[in-house]
Write an enzyme that holds these catalytic residues in place. Structure first.
Site, mmCIF file in Angstrom:
data_model
loop_
_atom_site.group_PDB
_atom_site.id
_atom_site.type_symbol
_atom_site.label_atom_id
_atom_site.label_comp_id
_atom_site.label_asym_id
_atom_site.label_seq_id
_atom_site.Cartn_x
_atom_site.Cartn_y
_atom_site.Cartn_z
ATOM 1 N N HIS A 123 0.806 -1.229 0.000
ATOM 2 C CA HIS A 123 0.000 0.000 0.000
ATOM 3 C C HIS A 123 0.833 1.270 0.000
ATOM 4 O O HIS A 123 0.274 2.359 0.158
ATOM 5 C CB HIS A 123 -0.933 0.046 1.211
ATOM 6 N N THR A 149 -8.978 6.145 -1.818
ATOM 7 C CA THR A 149 -10.311 5.549 -1.930
ATOM 8 C C THR A 149 -11.369 6.608 -1.651
ATOM 9 O O THR A 149 -12.499 6.499 -2.133
ATOM 10 C CB THR A 149 -10.485 4.368 -0.952
ATOM 11 N N LYS A 177 -15.149 7.471 -3.323
ATOM 12 C CA LYS A 177 -16.394 7.733 -2.592
ATOM 13 C C LYS A 177 -16.988 9.078 -3.009
ATOM 14 O O LYS A 177 -18.208 9.220 -3.180
ATOM 15 C CB LYS A 177 -16.126 7.738 -1.077
ATOM 16 N N LYS A 196 -9.189 13.391 4.649
ATOM 17 C CA LYS A 196 -8.242 12.273 4.645
ATOM 18 C C LYS A 196 -7.242 12.515 5.761
ATOM 19 O O LYS A 196 -7.213 13.609 6.332
ATOM 20 C CB LYS A 196 -7.510 12.190 3.295
ATOM 21 N N ARG A 197 -6.420 11.505 6.086
ATOM 22 C CA ARG A 197 -5.359 11.733 7.066
ATOM 23 C C ARG A 197 -4.513 12.939 6.647
ATOM 24 O O ARG A 197 -4.339 13.205 5.447
ATOM 25 C CB ARG A 197 -4.470 10.490 7.171
ATOM 26 N N LYS A 226 0.053 14.427 1.010
ATOM 27 C CA LYS A 226 -1.315 14.651 0.531
ATOM 28 C C LYS A 226 -1.580 16.130 0.251
ATOM 29 O O LYS A 226 -2.579 16.497 -0.353
ATOM 30 C CB LYS A 226 -2.321 14.105 1.546
HETATM 31 C C1 26Q Z 1 3.208 0.306 10.359
HETATM 32 C C2 26Q Z 1 4.103 -0.045 11.353
HETATM 33 C C3 26Q Z 1 3.941 0.406 12.663
HETATM 34 C C4 26Q Z 1 2.837 1.188 12.967
HETATM 35 C C5 26Q Z 1 1.934 1.535 11.965
HETATM 36 C C6 26Q Z 1 2.125 1.095 10.675
HETATM 37 C C7 26Q Z 1 1.165 1.469 9.625
HETATM 38 C C8 26Q Z 1 -0.198 1.453 9.849
HETATM 39 C C9 26Q Z 1 -1.086 1.819 8.861
HETATM 40 C C10 26Q Z 1 1.614 1.833 8.359
HETATM 41 C C11 26Q Z 1 0.715 2.194 7.363
HETATM 42 C C12 26Q Z 1 -0.653 2.177 7.617
HETATM 43 C C13 26Q Z 1 -1.667 2.565 6.627
HETATM 44 C C14 26Q Z 1 -1.431 2.812 5.350
HETATM 45 C C15 26Q Z 1 -2.510 3.225 4.453
HETATM 46 O O1 26Q Z 1 -3.629 3.472 4.867
HETATM 47 N N1 26Q Z 1 -2.232 3.321 3.140
HETATM 48 C C16 26Q Z 1 -3.253 3.706 2.185
HETATM 49 O O2 26Q Z 1 -3.890 2.518 1.721
HETATM 50 C C17 26Q Z 1 -5.018 2.822 0.912
HETATM 51 C C18 26Q Z 1 -5.682 1.515 0.557
HETATM 52 O O3 26Q Z 1 -4.903 0.808 -0.358
HETATM 53 C C19 26Q Z 1 -4.605 3.609 -0.324
HETATM 54 O O4 26Q Z 1 -5.771 3.987 -1.004
HETATM 55 C C20 26Q Z 1 -3.820 4.850 0.077
HETATM 56 O O5 26Q Z 1 -3.316 5.490 -1.085
HETATM 57 C C21 26Q Z 1 -2.669 4.465 1.004
HETATM 58 O O6 26Q Z 1 -2.003 5.626 1.471
#
Ligand code: 26Q
Length: 816
Positions: free
Chosen positions: A358, A657, A661, A549-550, A555
């Site tokens: 991702h 995503t 939406k 979004k975050r 972004k």
């Molecule tokens: C990793 C290690 C330790 C702590 C946290 C994490 C961690 C947690 C969540 C790293 C990344 C995430 C989330 C990533 C994320 O949401 N990525 C998004 O995924 C979406 C679905 O595929 C995409 O549409 C977005 O572009 C992408 O940014």
């Protein structure tokens, strides 16, 4: 349809109201005539729960009997949101439930509001997992989601004096009607200790044990009686822990011991700009992976009696690398516990696993220090090292003598502190690896995974993300759903491609008028909610310009703000001009340790305070920040948006995503050629989207060719005025230097995400937005074209592609 209780024959009538009152009395324990909205929510939920439980039992029995192949979706995050509306829709009970609640003088919408969001995810990745569960159930795919039952989900965001304040999210405080604790499913998970070598055989002597208890949530399919399962694990101290502390009256010490085990699922880790690399996170990952792997293997043995055909019956999908330790765990189970040869175990493993990436950003790729793995999972480290050894021997045949190639491929990063690269483990252990949009998947094989792609070109593929139309159109936007139903029928809920049939309606003036009325009503509804909940006044006649979004630098919420301030200056210069009134809506959370993201939130508030109260502006430009963005707030905002801001630096947003939406709800996109924006353009047509900015390869060129943001600043009077105003304290007079650091990062810090490079073309695109909005009719035509073009972005299409291309399963055809 009725609330159907075949087992309660004593009741004379079987109306929804009797079922509701029955649950108020017996399940919730209140007198029906004193029921609060929260009581009503629970009672309606329990009726739905019972009916879903029946369907669930049938589904499971049928799948067991047929010895089906299943997919197991392993994810650290499931961002579910509320469940009641979705359950009622799946059961076809919405009208009955509304009538029953009406008899208690309440509106179903208000009752639904009582449920707290299950926010067991950070953002896109977690919400994608929730949409996929919905699609797997709806497509009738035999499937389980596996995750962690966090006690506290994504933190709640408050804004105090313009600044983000985080609060814990005790979503389970009042219990949830949706979970089924499975008392009998209780799996030991081990940690630490050492490995004894007995010749060929390795024996792990763990130092600690924790039990994993299963807690299920049912996942209703739509248009089918199929019900899937989300199995979430919660830890419990093992029964045999040292109880002497209790006996000697030292309860505090005893509580400490218990805590040591049970803290594993305490809280969801935030998606920081760089992964935290904390030991507890690693324990979380292994905890849920080990419990899930054990569960999968036990189920397989119960149904088939042997593990020899494991890969024929089991597909395990890794949602990013967070569960990648599963590759080592399955090897351990097969080799150490089930006497498989290494080679046979490895063959099974590679056929079982698949992995979705991702993110392209190298700093976000997960790695674990070898020392930490040795400490927490010594046997797994040993297995990883052997996998790596075999893999590098194989790779060396492809490019003899190229040590640098092997260094880049290795599962172990040797520079500095040795670390395990979890993405490499996931790639080597999987038969398929996919990115989440066409661009992202192309970039994966061209950049971070290029070496792997040269070894295994057929392993890499694309599955563009999607969203469930049940939640994101039918549930969130009932008025638009009804309008669409009236035009093309209701089949789009299961077959989103049918939205194509709306295309010709953009030439129908009556339909356009009806479409515009729906959008306006949705904007009025959002405005009323904002007035009520946030004390904000916004004009439903203005253009709702939405970026939700975050908060992250890539972004580029800050680029959006540069436009806002530019527009503010322009209005001040020419207040009498015919400005298209705009309401710029932001929402999103910043990771608590991400200082720059928090500064951006604060700047949004500071700009809003000045602009919104300037009498010269006269309400023609407003900036609002909606606190505590999450699934339920997204459901309110998406239907009311006119303009969708998808403005990440090209090459940084894997897919997005929210972009889907918003377009599905009739917003036009202003965006860069990034992530799925490109595919949205291909579907809705060039004329119905506002693309701007440098493309991925042009950004790469800027990075090579000495990018000079100062030149851009000096060369553009508007930009200079905007940056000077922010840096000089125009929006923070009580602390003029507050945003010096933010602006310095652009001018002197290299402007990593190239905001200044895209500023000019962004402004030009915003002018095209104004022109089209002014045209009214034209805007509505393109908004309809957006809805009509979004059929491809159903998560049913995504999941169907995973099933046929990656999981080797045949999803059921949509039921007409
Ligand atoms: C990793 C290690 C330790 C702590 C946290 C994490 C961690 C947690 C969540 C790293 C990344 C995430 C989330 C990533 C994320 O949401 N990525 C998004 O995924 C979406 C679905 O595929 C995409 O549409 C977005 O572009 C992408 O940014």
């Amino acid at each position: 349809m009725k609330f159907d209780r075949r087992d309660r024959r004593d009741r004379s009538d079987h109306t929804a109201l009797t079922a509701l009152n029955y649950h108020l009395l017996t399940t919730v324990g209140v007198s029906p005539n004193e029921a609060t909205p929260s009581d009503l929510m629970r009672a309606v939920a329990h009726e739905s729960r019972q009916q879903l439980a029946e369907r669930w039992v049938h589904t499971q029995a049928a799948e067991r009997a047929a010895k089906v192949r299943r997919v197991y979706y392993l994810s650290m995050e499931f961002l579910i949101g509320r469940s009641l509306g979705n359950a009622l829709a799946a059961l076809g009970l919405r009208d009955d439930a509304a009538a029953a609640v009406q008899a208690h003088a309440r509106r179903l919408e208000d009752v639904e509001e009582q449920e707290s969001d299950a926010a067991l995810g950070n953002g896109g990745l977690g919400r994608l997992a929730a949409c996929f569960l919905d699609s797997m159930a709806t497509l009738g795919l035999p499937s389980f989601g596996y995750g962690i039952r966090y006690e506290y989900g994504m933190f709640a965001q408050d804004i105090l004096d313009g600044r983000q304040v985080e609060h814990p999210d005790p979503w389970l405080a009042d219990g949830t009607p949706w979970e089924f604790p499975r008392a009998g499913i209780d799996v030991p998970v081990h940690f630490g200790g050492w490995v004894e070598q007995r010749g060929e055989v390795s024996v792990w002597h763990p130092a600690g044990e924790v039990r994993a208890k299963a807690c299920d949530m049912v996942v209703p399919g739509h248009g089918t009686r199929h019900v899937g399962t989300l199995r979430m694990w919660k830890p419990a101290a093992p029964a045999h822990i040292d109880l002497r502390a209790f006996n000697s009256g030292d309860y505090a010490r005893a509580a400490e011991v218990k805590n040591e085990f049970e803290n594993i699922s305490w809280v969801l880790y935030p998606n920081d700009s760089t992964p935290a690399g904390r030991e507890l996170r690693l324990r979380q990952e292994y905890f849920f992976v080990a419990a899930s792997a054990h569960d999968i293997v036990s189920r397989h043995l119960a149904e088939h009696g042997s593990l020899d055909n494991l890969a024929e019956k089991v597909a395990i999908h890794l949602n990013d690398t967070h569960p990648a330790i599963a590759v080592a765990e399955l090897m351990r189970l097969l080799v150490d516990q089930h006497a498989f040869s290494w080679a046979d175990a490895w063959t099974q493993c590679r056929r079982v696993f698949s992995y979705t990436n991702h993110t392209l950003m190298p700093e976000a790729l997960e790695t674990w220090p070898v020392g930490l793995l040795h400490h927490v999972l010594p046997r797994h480290l040993q297995i990883i090292l052997r996998i790596n050894h075999d893999f590098l021997v194989e790779a060396a045949h492809h490019r003899p003598g190229d040590d640098d190639f092997l260094r880049r491929l290795s599962l172990i990063e040797e520079a500095g502190e040795r670390r395990v690269r979890m993405a490499h483990l996931a790639i080597v252990g999987s038969h398929k690896v996919n990115g989440v949009s066409a661009l992202h998947s192309t970039l994966l094989v061209k950049t971070i995974f290029a070496d792997f792609a040269s070894l295994y070109p057929e392993r890499f593929t694309n599955v563009t993300n999607g969203v469930t139309p049940r939640r994101w159109l039918a549930q969130a936007n009932p008025s638009l759903a009804a309008l669409i139903d009236g035009s093309i029928g209701s089949g789009w809920r299961q077959e989103l491609d049918r939205l194509r049939d709306l295309g010709p309606q953009s030439d129908n003036a009556d339909f356009r008028a009806a479409f515009a009325r729906v959008k306006l009503a949705n904007k009025e509804r959002l405005a009323a909610w904002m007035a009520r909940e946030l004390g904000l006044t916004i004009d439903p006649g203005s253009l709702f310009d939405v970026q939700v979004k975050r908060i992250h630098e890539y972004k580029r919420q800050l680029l959006n703000l540069l436009h806002v301030v530019t527009r503010y200056h322009a209005i001040l210069r020419d207040p009498r001009a015919d400005w298209v009134p705009r309401t710029v809506i932001f929402a999103g959370k910043a990771a608590s340790s991400y200082h720059m993201a928090k500064q951006i939130i604060r700047l949004i508030h500071d700009v809003g305070a000045v602009v919104n109260s300037d009498p010269v502006v006269g309400g023609r430009l407003k900036v609002v920040f909606v606190p505590n963005y999450g699934v339920s707030i997204a459901e309110r905002i998406m239907p009311a948006a006119d303009l969708s801001e998808q403005i990440s630096t090209a090459g940084t947003e894997a897919s997005g995503t929210g972009n889907m939406k918003l377009a599905l709800n009739g917003a036009l996109t202003i965006g860069t050629e990034d992530g799925a924006n490109i595919e949205i353009r291909d579907q809705v047509g060039e004329a119905s989207i506002f693309l701007f900015g440098h493309k991925t390869h042009e950004i790469a060129e800027l990075n090579r060719g000495g990018y000079q943001p100062l030149r851009l600043y000096e060369g553009d009077a508007r930009l200079k005025a905007v940056l000077d105003a922010i840096a000089g304290g125009r929006f923070s007079p009580e602390e003029p230097d507050r945003y010096r650091g933010v602006i310095d990062a652009l001018l002197w810090g290299g402007d990593h995400y190239k905001l200044l490079a895209d500023y000019d073309s962004y402004l030009a695109a915003q002018q095209r937005v104004d022109a089209l909005f002014r045209d009214g009719e034209g805007w509505v035509r393109h908004a309809i074209a957006n809805v009509a073009g979004m059929g491809a972005f159903s998560s049913d299409r995504s999941v169907g592609t995973y099933a046929s291309q990656i999981w080797n399963m045949q999803p059921r055809a949509p039921q007409r």
